[in-house]
Design an enzyme around this catalytic site. Structure first.
Site, PDB file in Angstrom:
ATOM      1  N   ASP A   1      56.151 119.442   3.496  1.00 37.07           N
ATOM      2  CA  ASP A   1      56.914 119.916   4.647  1.00 37.07           C
ATOM      3  C   ASP A   1      56.251 119.412   5.927  1.00 37.07           C
ATOM      4  O   ASP A   1      55.321 120.019   6.443  1.00 37.07           O
ATOM      5  CB  ASP A   1      56.988 121.445   4.654  1.00 37.07           C
ATOM      6  CG  ASP A   1      57.907 121.981   5.748  1.00 37.07           C
ATOM      7  OD1 ASP A   1      58.232 121.214   6.675  1.00 37.07           O
ATOM      8  OD2 ASP A   1      58.301 123.153   5.673  1.00 37.07           O
TER       9      ASP A   1
ATOM     10  N   HIS B   1      54.944 122.663  12.885  1.00 43.42           N
ATOM     11  CA  HIS B   1      53.702 123.178  12.324  1.00 43.42           C
ATOM     12  C   HIS B   1      52.487 122.290  12.611  1.00 43.42           C
ATOM     13  O   HIS B   1      51.389 122.588  12.147  1.00 43.42           O
ATOM     14  CB  HIS B   1      53.866 123.361  10.815  1.00 43.42           C
ATOM     15  CG  HIS B   1      55.103 124.121  10.455  1.00 43.42           C
ATOM     16  ND1 HIS B   1      55.272 125.451  10.763  1.00 43.42           N
ATOM     17  CD2 HIS B   1      56.255 123.723   9.847  1.00 43.42           C
ATOM     18  CE1 HIS B   1      56.467 125.846  10.343  1.00 43.42           C
ATOM     19  NE2 HIS B   1      57.072 124.822   9.790  1.00 43.42           N
TER      20      HIS B   1
ATOM     21  N   ILE C   1      52.996 126.776  14.631  1.00 45.34           N
ATOM     22  CA  ILE C   1      52.947 127.973  13.801  1.00 45.34           C
ATOM     23  C   ILE C   1      52.752 127.579  12.336  1.00 45.34           C
ATOM     24  O   ILE C   1      52.958 126.429  11.945  1.00 45.34           O
ATOM     25  CB  ILE C   1      54.222 128.821  13.957  1.00 45.34           C
ATOM     26  CG1 ILE C   1      55.458 128.042  13.472  1.00 45.34           C
ATOM     27  CG2 ILE C   1      54.389 129.265  15.402  1.00 45.34           C
ATOM     28  CD1 ILE C   1      56.744 128.878  13.460  1.00 45.34           C
TER      29      ILE C   1
ATOM     30  N   GLY D   1      56.517 129.149   7.161  1.00 49.13           N
ATOM     31  CA  GLY D   1      56.898 130.410   6.540  1.00 49.13           C
ATOM     32  C   GLY D   1      56.593 130.423   5.059  1.00 49.13           C
ATOM     33  O   GLY D   1      56.149 131.445   4.514  1.00 49.13           O
TER      34      GLY D   1
END
Length: 272
Positions: free
Chosen positions: A177, A182, A197, A200
């Site tokens: 990913d 990110h 961040i 998830g």
């Protein structure tokens, strides 16, 4: 900008994915496993963390319409395992959009995926996921089904805290990913964050480790299913506490940061 509602119910092309033992070890490291979990992070008697099922059954997503990708966040994730995953293997996955719901400030797009073993043709993984696209709501559509989840009226049976590393997202992204949300501070700023961040699904994987070791005896063969809704971002380096209520094979959970902010809510797991 608009989403393509004609995609609802239409099955996409099948996608084949294989993985090696190196891939599953890298995934384990990416969600925080280390020297105390050598059965997942080394090749000796290697086993696979159950939450790897989410990556194994991923297929390239179809374009959902015309929107700013910085406005898309992962909203919900669920999987069901029909058998323990091998350290190396492969699946063929088909997906379809099951709904596009109007949440006012944005749209919730739900998807289902089914993965069959490349060798046997048997279903091994069923995935359900949802993404929330800010700014794409207000089209007058159905708001979607409601979830009746509620925490039991008692203290959690278990509380488990795991730390994440400041570079956790950079490690996790190597499992495939590469969303710049990110890793790229400028892209993260476009999305309204002062720094990148954590994925998830990395938070999801950390939570899955807590469930595996706390209520499944660290045995992936007992881990049947897991679901949860992402409610707040996590920044690399923050600690996560998983509160767990166990009632036989049925488990409820909630994951929160040190300040009490809930980051995964409405969690359910099935343990054999």
């Amino acid at each position: 900008m608009a989403l393509d509602h004609s995609l609802i119910g239409v099955e996409g092309p099948a996608h084949e994915r294989t993985w090696t033992s190196k891939d599953t070890m890298l995934y384990a490291l990416g969600v925080g496993a280390g020297t105390s979990e050598l059965e997942f992070t080394t090749e000796k008697g290697q086993r696979v963390l159950p939450t790897f099922a989410v990556l194994a059954a991923q297929a390239p997503g179809r374009r959902l319409g015309d929107y700013d990708p910085a406005m898309l966040v992962h909203a919900e994730q669920a999987f069901e395992l029909r058998a323990e995953l091998p350290a190396a293997g492969g699946v063929r996955t088909t997906t379809k959009v099951t709904g596009i719901y109007d949440k006012g400030s944005g749209a919730l797009v739900t998807t289902e995926a089914t993965a069959v073993d490349l060798r046997t043709g048997e279903v091994v993984i069923a995935n359900r996921s949802a993404v929330f696209i800010r700014g794409e709501g207000g089209f007058g559509g159905d708001r979607g089904p409601k979830d009746s989840w509620a925490a039991p009226d008692r203290a959690p049976d278990h509380k488990v805290t795991y730390s994440t590393r400041p570079d956790q997202a950079l490690l996790y992204r190597l499992s495939g990913d590469y969303n710049p949300l990110h890793s790229d501070p400028e892209f993260a700023a476009r999305a309204g964050f002062d720094r990148p961040i954590l994925h998830g699904l990395c938070t999801y994987g950390v939570t899955g480790r807590a469930l595996l070791h706390t209520v499944a005896g660290s045995d992936p063969a007992r881990f049947r299913a897991m679901s949860g809704r992402f409610t707040s971002p996590v920044f690399p380096g923050e600690s996560l506490t998983v509160s767990i209520w166990a009632d036989g094979s049925d488990v409820l959970f909630r994951t929160a940061k040190d300040d009490g902010t809930v980051v995964i809510d409405r969690g359910r797991a099935t343990i054999g």
